[in-house]
Design a protein around this motif. Structure first.
Motif, mmCIF file in Angstrom:
data_model
loop_
_atom_site.group_PDB
_atom_site.id
_atom_site.type_symbol
_atom_site.label_atom_id
_atom_site.label_comp_id
_atom_site.label_asym_id
_atom_site.label_seq_id
_atom_site.Cartn_x
_atom_site.Cartn_y
_atom_site.Cartn_z
ATOM 1 N N LEU A 50 -115.533 10.769 18.637
ATOM 2 C CA LEU A 50 -113.901 10.831 18.413
ATOM 3 C C LEU A 50 -113.245 10.606 19.561
ATOM 4 C CD1 LEU A 50 -113.404 13.633 15.564
ATOM 5 C CD2 LEU A 50 -113.689 11.074 15.347
ATOM 6 N N GLU A 51 -112.321 9.602 19.595
ATOM 7 C CA GLU A 51 -111.446 9.200 20.610
ATOM 8 C C GLU A 51 -110.648 10.544 20.770
ATOM 9 O OE1 GLU A 51 -108.146 6.419 20.248
ATOM 10 O OE2 GLU A 51 -108.583 5.662 22.089
ATOM 11 N N LYS A 52 -110.534 11.016 21.996
ATOM 12 C CA LYS A 52 -109.533 11.971 22.611
ATOM 13 C C LYS A 52 -108.309 11.501 23.029
ATOM 14 C CE LYS A 52 -112.764 13.480 25.194
ATOM 15 N NZ LYS A 52 -113.609 12.378 25.029
ATOM 16 N N TYR A 53 -107.019 11.701 22.378
ATOM 17 C CA TYR A 53 -105.755 11.105 22.766
ATOM 18 C C TYR A 53 -104.667 11.939 22.040
ATOM 19 C CZ TYR A 53 -103.033 7.121 23.817
ATOM 20 O OH TYR A 53 -102.059 6.403 24.504
ATOM 21 N N CYS A 54 -103.640 12.000 23.140
ATOM 22 C CA CYS A 54 -102.440 12.575 22.436
ATOM 23 C C CYS A 54 -101.252 11.777 22.970
ATOM 24 C CB CYS A 54 -102.395 14.139 22.891
ATOM 25 S SG CYS A 54 -101.924 14.219 24.621
ATOM 26 N N GLU A 55 -100.205 12.007 22.435
ATOM 27 C CA GLU A 55 -98.986 11.446 23.113
ATOM 28 C C GLU A 55 -98.711 11.307 24.433
ATOM 29 O OE1 GLU A 55 -95.908 8.810 22.636
ATOM 30 O OE2 GLU A 55 -97.081 9.437 20.969
ATOM 31 N N ASN A 56 -98.877 12.413 25.374
ATOM 32 C CA ASN A 56 -98.910 12.589 26.677
ATOM 33 C C ASN A 56 -99.735 11.526 27.482
ATOM 34 O OD1 ASN A 56 -96.884 14.374 26.470
ATOM 35 N ND2 ASN A 56 -98.324 16.088 26.817
ATOM 36 N N CYS A 57 -100.838 11.085 26.743
ATOM 37 C CA CYS A 57 -101.794 10.082 27.349
ATOM 38 C C CYS A 57 -101.111 8.825 27.626
ATOM 39 C CB CYS A 57 -103.031 10.047 26.447
ATOM 40 S SG CYS A 57 -103.997 11.616 26.281
ATOM 41 N N LYS A 58 -100.229 8.376 26.479
ATOM 42 C CA LYS A 58 -99.877 7.047 26.445
ATOM 43 C C LYS A 58 -99.274 6.680 27.855
ATOM 44 C CE LYS A 58 -96.449 4.166 24.098
ATOM 45 N NZ LYS A 58 -95.425 4.295 23.384
ATOM 46 N N ASP A 59 -98.605 7.261 28.790
ATOM 47 C CA ASP A 59 -98.254 6.890 30.118
ATOM 48 C C ASP A 59 -98.826 7.388 31.076
ATOM 49 O OD1 ASP A 59 -96.533 4.707 28.813
ATOM 50 O OD2 ASP A 59 -95.025 5.838 28.507
ATOM 51 N N CYS A 60 -99.768 7.963 30.755
ATOM 52 C CA CYS A 60 -100.493 8.624 32.240
ATOM 53 C C CYS A 60 -101.206 7.692 32.993
ATOM 54 C CB CYS A 60 -101.353 9.847 31.492
ATOM 55 S SG CYS A 60 -102.069 10.761 32.812
ATOM 56 N N PRO A 61 -101.040 7.925 34.240
ATOM 57 C CA PRO A 61 -101.792 6.932 35.262
ATOM 58 C C PRO A 61 -103.080 7.439 35.161
ATOM 59 C CG PRO A 61 -100.423 8.389 36.533
ATOM 60 C CD PRO A 61 -99.956 8.465 35.101
ATOM 61 N N TRP A 62 -103.414 8.506 34.850
ATOM 62 C CA TRP A 62 -104.920 9.064 35.283
ATOM 63 C C TRP A 62 -105.899 8.736 34.195
ATOM 64 C CZ3 TRP A 62 -103.328 9.001 39.647
ATOM 65 C CH2 TRP A 62 -102.169 9.658 40.069
ATOM 66 N N TRP A 63 -105.174 8.304 32.874
ATOM 67 C CA TRP A 63 -105.848 8.195 31.481
ATOM 68 C C TRP A 63 -107.252 7.527 31.926
ATOM 69 C CZ3 TRP A 63 -107.403 4.727 28.072
ATOM 70 C CH2 TRP A 63 -108.017 5.191 26.786
ATOM 71 N N SER A 64 -107.097 6.378 32.622
ATOM 72 C CA SER A 64 -108.333 5.460 32.428
ATOM 73 C C SER A 64 -109.492 6.400 33.262
ATOM 74 C CB SER A 64 -108.037 4.351 33.479
ATOM 75 O OG SER A 64 -107.798 4.534 34.724
#
Length: 451
Positions: A386-400
């Motif tokens: 399952l994809e792990k994602y939350c609202e704070n991930c949207k504009d996080c520069p480290w998400w990639s």
């Protein structure tokens, strides 16, 4: 660190994908792309980018570093990880002579994988290796304590040699069973060894005990000394950070470096898990971030001294930004458990990463030769993927790099599809520190990677 988001735009055939400005110093600025690559731009070039008037020189730099692309040009691109296992965990035994307070393994079974079953698992890996023309794989003999099944390790190494398999073998051990003879055999077989140790004697023994409840530090040190006789370039250690030792990072490093002559470390922060023997071991987010800030400062201070050392979590984040190599299967482009790293249990069932204790996460079996097809089908159904994602991930520069963290850890916590908050907190402290170091002292940043 305050970062600024630079929005995507298109200029004719040139398309800029967006970026984050995450550090600046002395007229130069470090940008991180949405693909996890980085580039340092002068203030003038950054101004042209922000004003959306890139010249040919700037366009070339941005395309070269995967921040942009030009229509009808065949530039290499970075992709999400596909299915191609190259890291294989072989679950040899659940038996262990330790009773660690935080152990995440279900230890109800203590038998060793039979040789005939291990042979079938190895034959499956051999067929996949040669069938896909792989040049090199990584294999981890796993436990429990893998040295309890030392004869199985020897059998595995002979199999690789006789079947023309280029395998880098990495093993983690509690160290207590290592003698001079075992150490020499491990070195002669070319096995990379990491020893688990959680600090000076009092800290270590508070959470790593023998089955009878006595401390294990003295025996672990004996094992380390034996290994050091043959691994002249050093061995690595693995330390689990809990509430017990989170406040004593400097004392741990002093003991490891000055007393034990060690320099390669990996710190793992304990997570909740259903098999833990002790509750309330998980440090807070603030404590976790303090651990890595202290580690980072100590590493930087050690550069160029006789007591240089490196910690793998920090090294991998620095390499992600500085080199964009994407080599780490856990945190360079998000978790690749089940895609590049899989495990085999004693029954010939195959699991993502280290999930052999969770029968519901089986993704394949050695009875079916189509490994990639089995994984592709399981990827559609298993909660692990399952994809792990939350609202704070949207504009996080480290998400990639992170993409929600470790899928195995969230499975242990019963939170599949949710982000690993500890991994998030680690990234939020380390990445700004390494970005700041890169723009202020790139020479030191490269020296740290060379340790």
């Amino acid at each position: 660190m305050i970062y600024e988001k630079i929005e995507p735009f298109t200029d004719g055939k040139f398309s800029f994908h967006g970026a984050y400005k995450v550090a600046g110093y002395d007229g130069y600025n470090l940008l991180i792309s949405r693909k996890g690559t980085s580039v340092i731009l002068s203030g003038g070039l950054l101004a042209r980018l922000e004003q959306r008037v890139p010249d040919d020189d700037l366009k070339f730099v941005l395309v070269q570093h995967f921040f942009a692309e030009v229509e009808n040009c065949n530039y290499d691109k970075l992709h999400d990880a596909g299915i191609m296992p190259t890291y294989f965990i072989l679950d040899l035994t659940k038996a262990c002579n330790f009773s660690c307070s935080y152990c995440f393994r279900d230890d109800k079974q203590t038998d060793v994988t039979p040789k005939e079953r291990l042979k079938k698992n190895l034959e499956y890996i051999r067929n996949f290796y040669h069938g896909n023309n792989l040049r090199r794989i990584v294999v981890q003999p796993w436990g429990g304590e893998p040295l309890i099944a030392f004869d199985m390790i020897e059998f595995m190494m002979k199999f690789f040699r006789s079947n023309d398999i280029n395998a880098k073998v990495e093993m983690e051990t509690n160290g207590s069973l290592v003698t001079d003879g075992i150490a020499k055999k491990l070195k002669d077989m070319g096995i990379s060894v990491g020893v688990s140790i959680d600090g000076p004697e009092k800290l270590h023994d508070s959470q790593r005990k023998f089955l009878n409840g006595t401390g294990t530090y003295r025996q672990v040190i004996n094992g380390i000394r034996s290994l050091q006789k043959y691994y002249v370039h050093g061995i690595g250690t693995i330390s689990v950070i809990t509430k017990n030792n989170a406040l004593y990072v400097k004392e741990m490093i002093d003991d490891f470096v000055c007393n034990l002559n060690l320099k390669y470390f990996k710190f793992n922060v304990v997570r909740e898990n259903p098999f833990s023997r002790e509750e309330n071991l998980c440090p807070s987010v603030d404590e976790v971030q303090a651990v890595y800030r202290t580690l980072f400062d100590l590493i930087c201070a050690s550069v160029g001294t006789e007591n240089e050392f490196i910690e793998d979590t920090i090294r991998s984040r620095l390499a992600n930004v500085l080199l964009s190599t994407g080599k780490n299967c856990c945190n360079s482009r998000g978790c690749t458990g089940g895609l590049s790293i899989i495990s085999f249990d004693k029954n010939g069932d195959i699991f993502p990463c280290e999930m052999t204790d969770f029968v519901d996460e089986r993704i394949a079996t050695v009875n079916n030769p189509d490994l990639i097809g089995q994984i592709a089908e399981s990827r559609q159904n298993n909660k692990y993927f399952l994809e792990k994602y939350c609202e704070n991930c949207k504009d996080c520069p480290w998400w990639s790099y992170c993409r929600g963290g470790c899928s195995s850890r969230v499975k242990y916590m019963g939170k599949c599809g949710q982000i690993d908050e500890i991994e998030c907190s680690i990234n939020r402290i380390i990445y700004p520190l390494v970005c700041d170091l890169i723009v202020r002292d790139r020479e030191k940043a490269y020296k740290i990677l060379e340790i």
